[in-house]
Design a protein around this motif. Structure first.
Motif, PDB file in Angstrom:
ATOM      1  N   VAL A  29       1.616   8.060  -8.691  1.00 49.26           N
ATOM      2  CA  VAL A  29       2.860   8.013  -7.913  1.00 49.26           C
ATOM      3  C   VAL A  29       4.089   8.391  -8.743  1.00 49.26           C
ATOM      4  CG1 VAL A  29       4.432   6.422  -6.725  1.00 49.26           C
ATOM      5  CG2 VAL A  29       2.012   6.463  -6.139  1.00 49.26           C
ATOM      6  N   ASP A  30       4.260   7.806  -9.918  1.00 49.65           N
ATOM      7  CA  ASP A  30       5.468   8.094 -10.708  1.00 49.65           C
ATOM      8  C   ASP A  30       5.542   9.564 -11.098  1.00 49.65           C
ATOM      9  OD1 ASP A  30       6.304   5.465 -10.538  1.00 49.65           O
ATOM     10  OD2 ASP A  30       5.443   4.890 -12.478  1.00 49.65           O
ATOM     11  N   THR A  31       4.419  10.125 -11.522  1.00 47.60           N
ATOM     12  CA  THR A  31       4.379  11.539 -11.903  1.00 47.60           C
ATOM     13  C   THR A  31       4.704  12.427 -10.704  1.00 47.60           C
ATOM     14  OG1 THR A  31       2.701  11.039 -13.561  1.00 47.60           O
ATOM     15  CG2 THR A  31       2.931  13.336 -12.924  1.00 47.60           C
ATOM     16  N   ALA A  32       4.105  12.122  -9.568  1.00 49.02           N
ATOM     17  CA  ALA A  32       4.325  12.923  -8.361  1.00 49.02           C
ATOM     18  C   ALA A  32       5.762  12.803  -7.870  1.00 49.02           C
ATOM     19  CB  ALA A  32       3.353  12.506  -7.257  1.00 49.02           C
ATOM     20  N   LYS A  33       6.320  11.608  -7.913  1.00 45.80           N
ATOM     21  CA  LYS A  33       7.707  11.426  -7.472  1.00 45.80           C
ATOM     22  C   LYS A  33       8.669  12.218  -8.359  1.00 45.80           C
ATOM     23  CE  LYS A  33       7.676   6.933  -5.194  1.00 45.80           C
ATOM     24  NZ  LYS A  33       8.137   5.537  -5.335  1.00 45.80           N
ATOM     25  N   ALA A  34       8.441  12.185  -9.666  1.00 46.78           N
ATOM     26  CA  ALA A  34       9.296  12.948 -10.586  1.00 46.78           C
ATOM     27  C   ALA A  34       9.198  14.438 -10.271  1.00 46.78           C
ATOM     28  CB  ALA A  34       8.893  12.673 -12.032  1.00 46.78           C
ATOM     29  N   LEU A  83       0.820  -1.214   0.000  1.00 46.43           N
ATOM     30  CA  LEU A  83       0.000   0.000   0.000  1.00 46.43           C
ATOM     31  C   LEU A  83       0.853   1.263   0.000  1.00 46.43           C
ATOM     32  CD1 LEU A  83      -2.720  -1.110   2.558  1.00 46.43           C
ATOM     33  CD2 LEU A  83      -3.000  -0.872   0.084  1.00 46.43           C
ATOM     34  N   ASP A  84       2.124   1.143   0.364  1.00 43.48           N
ATOM     35  CA  ASP A  84       3.010   2.311   0.371  1.00 43.48           C
ATOM     36  C   ASP A  84       3.152   2.870  -1.035  1.00 43.48           C
ATOM     37  OD1 ASP A  84       3.613   2.375   3.109  1.00 43.48           O
ATOM     38  OD2 ASP A  84       5.246   0.931   2.877  1.00 43.48           O
ATOM     39  N   THR A  85       3.082   4.181  -1.129  1.00 42.30           N
ATOM     40  CA  THR A  85       3.262   4.841  -2.423  1.00 42.30           C
ATOM     41  C   THR A  85       4.725   5.223  -2.637  1.00 42.30           C
ATOM     42  OG1 THR A  85       2.882   7.049  -1.514  1.00 42.30           O
ATOM     43  CG2 THR A  85       0.946   5.847  -2.325  1.00 42.30           C
ATOM     44  N   GLY A  86       5.485   5.288  -1.538  1.00 48.70           N
ATOM     45  CA  GLY A  86       6.859   5.759  -1.641  1.00 48.70           C
ATOM     46  C   GLY A  86       6.945   7.270  -1.495  1.00 48.70           C
ATOM     47  N   ILE A  87       5.822   7.909  -1.263  1.00 44.43           N
ATOM     48  CA  ILE A  87       5.778   9.344  -0.994  1.00 44.43           C
ATOM     49  C   ILE A  87       5.470   9.455   0.501  1.00 44.43           C
ATOM     50  CG2 ILE A  87       4.663  11.549  -1.518  1.00 44.43           C
ATOM     51  CD1 ILE A  87       3.868  10.276  -4.258  1.00 44.43           C
ATOM     52  N   GLU A  98      -2.132  17.952  -9.221  1.00 48.16           N
ATOM     53  CA  GLU A  98      -2.220  19.080 -10.146  1.00 48.16           C
ATOM     54  C   GLU A  98      -0.859  19.733 -10.359  1.00 48.16           C
ATOM     55  OE1 GLU A  98      -5.375  21.668  -8.822  1.00 48.16           O
ATOM     56  OE2 GLU A  98      -6.822  20.019  -8.884  1.00 48.16           O
ATOM     57  N   SER A  99      -0.109  19.922  -9.273  1.00 53.32           N
ATOM     58  CA  SER A  99       1.214  20.544  -9.384  1.00 53.32           C
ATOM     59  C   SER A  99       2.159  19.709 -10.230  1.00 53.32           C
ATOM     60  CB  SER A  99       1.831  20.732  -7.994  1.00 53.32           C
ATOM     61  OG  SER A  99       1.077  21.635  -7.243  1.00 53.32           O
ATOM     62  N   SER A 100       2.022  18.382 -10.120  1.00 52.97           N
ATOM     63  CA  SER A 100       2.924  17.502 -10.854  1.00 52.97           C
ATOM     64  C   SER A 100       2.486  17.286 -12.297  1.00 52.97           C
ATOM     65  CB  SER A 100       3.051  16.152 -10.137  1.00 52.97           C
ATOM     66  OG  SER A 100       1.826  15.453 -10.145  1.00 52.97           O
ATOM     67  N   GLY A 101       1.305  17.798 -12.645  1.00 50.01           N
ATOM     68  CA  GLY A 101       0.831  17.658 -14.022  1.00 50.01           C
ATOM     69  C   GLY A 101       0.257  16.282 -14.316  1.00 50.01           C
ATOM     70  N   TYR A 102      -0.231  15.583 -13.282  1.00 55.11           N
ATOM     71  CA  TYR A 102      -0.806  14.255 -13.485  1.00 55.11           C
ATOM     72  C   TYR A 102      -2.010  14.360 -14.412  1.00 55.11           C
ATOM     73  CZ  TYR A 102      -3.026   9.769 -12.428  1.00 55.11           C
ATOM     74  OH  TYR A 102      -3.615   8.540 -12.511  1.00 55.11           O
ATOM     75  N   LEU A 103      -1.980  13.590 -15.468  1.00 50.82           N
ATOM     76  CA  LEU A 103      -2.979  13.672 -16.531  1.00 50.82           C
ATOM     77  C   LEU A 103      -4.404  13.379 -16.052  1.00 50.82           C
ATOM     78  CD1 LEU A 103      -3.247  14.154 -19.582  1.00 50.82           C
ATOM     79  CD2 LEU A 103      -2.848  11.715 -19.914  1.00 50.82           C
ATOM     80  N   PHE A 104      -4.549  12.484 -15.077  1.00 47.33           N
ATOM     81  CA  PHE A 104      -5.879  12.062 -14.638  1.00 47.33           C
ATOM     82  C   PHE A 104      -6.280  12.671 -13.293  1.00 47.33           C
ATOM     83  CE2 PHE A 104      -4.243   8.670 -17.407  1.00 47.33           C
ATOM     84  CZ  PHE A 104      -5.186   8.759 -18.424  1.00 47.33           C
ATOM     85  N   SER A 105      -5.756  13.849 -12.979  1.00 53.10           N
ATOM     86  CA  SER A 105      -6.097  14.467 -11.692  1.00 53.10           C
ATOM     87  C   SER A 105      -7.586  14.838 -11.632  1.00 53.10           C
ATOM     88  CB  SER A 105      -5.217  15.682 -11.402  1.00 53.10           C
ATOM     89  OG  SER A 105      -5.397  16.687 -12.362  1.00 53.10           O
TER      90      SER A 105
END
Length: 170
Positions: A124-129, A10-14, A66-73
């Motif tokens: 997760v990947d978008t936010a981590k980047a 369940l951990d996102t790594g964030i 939204e800040s990370s530009g996630y396409l499906f926000s």
């Protein structure tokens, strides 16, 4: 349903998101523990705190997406809105005197883990980047780094050009 147990998948790594998710699990577990006490005041307090905390988590998560530009926000936010409406309806039923604790606990337990595994792991990947870039100073820092590299390369070319001009009398 029983107490929820956090599992590593369940951990996102964030770290902040994971901390918030675990806190929501703690609220759900407190609801489970109180459900058989018939202490409506304590139940009401836990439900209210959980709803407030979950709403603030949604705001944080949506801002990050939204800040990370996630396409499906946008669609993700809609999922949050539908869930919020469901929980608000159950909270109203509780406030009106209905015993919804088992139903609410079951719904929350199923929804949270499914939501984390499916919707949350999508961003997760978008936010981590985005977070890595922000830690390194973001696009402005990257622009400055590229500018410095370009100036250094131009300076080296000028030195070579000057050396060749001196050697060949140019």
């Amino acid at each position: 349903m029983a107490l929820l147990v956090w599992v590593p998948e369940l951990d996102t790594g964030i770290p902040e998101i994971d901390r918030q998710h675990r806190r929501i699990v703690d609220y759900i577990n407190r609801l489970y523990e109180l459900r058989s006490t018939q202490d409506r005041e304590a139940l009401g307090d836990v439900i209210g705190e959980m709803v407030d905390y979950t709403l603030s988590h949604f705001v944080f998560e949506e801002s990050l997406m939204e800040s990370s530009g996630y396409l499906f926000s946008g669609p993700h936010k809609k999922v949050h809105e539908l869930f919020t409406r469901k929980v608000a309806e159950m909270q109203s039923r509780f406030d009106a005197g209905e015993d919804v604790t088992d139903e609410l606990h079951g719904m929350l337990s199923r929804w949270l883990f499914n939501h984390i595994r499916n919707e949350d792991h999508g961003y997760v990947d978008t936010a981590k980047a985005y977070l890595r870039m922000a830690q390194q100073g973001g696009p402005a820092a990257e622009k400055e780094r590229l500018k410095a590299e370009l100036l250094q390369e131009l300076e080296q070319r000028q030195k070579k050009k000057g050396l060749l001009a001196r050697l060949f009398g140019g």
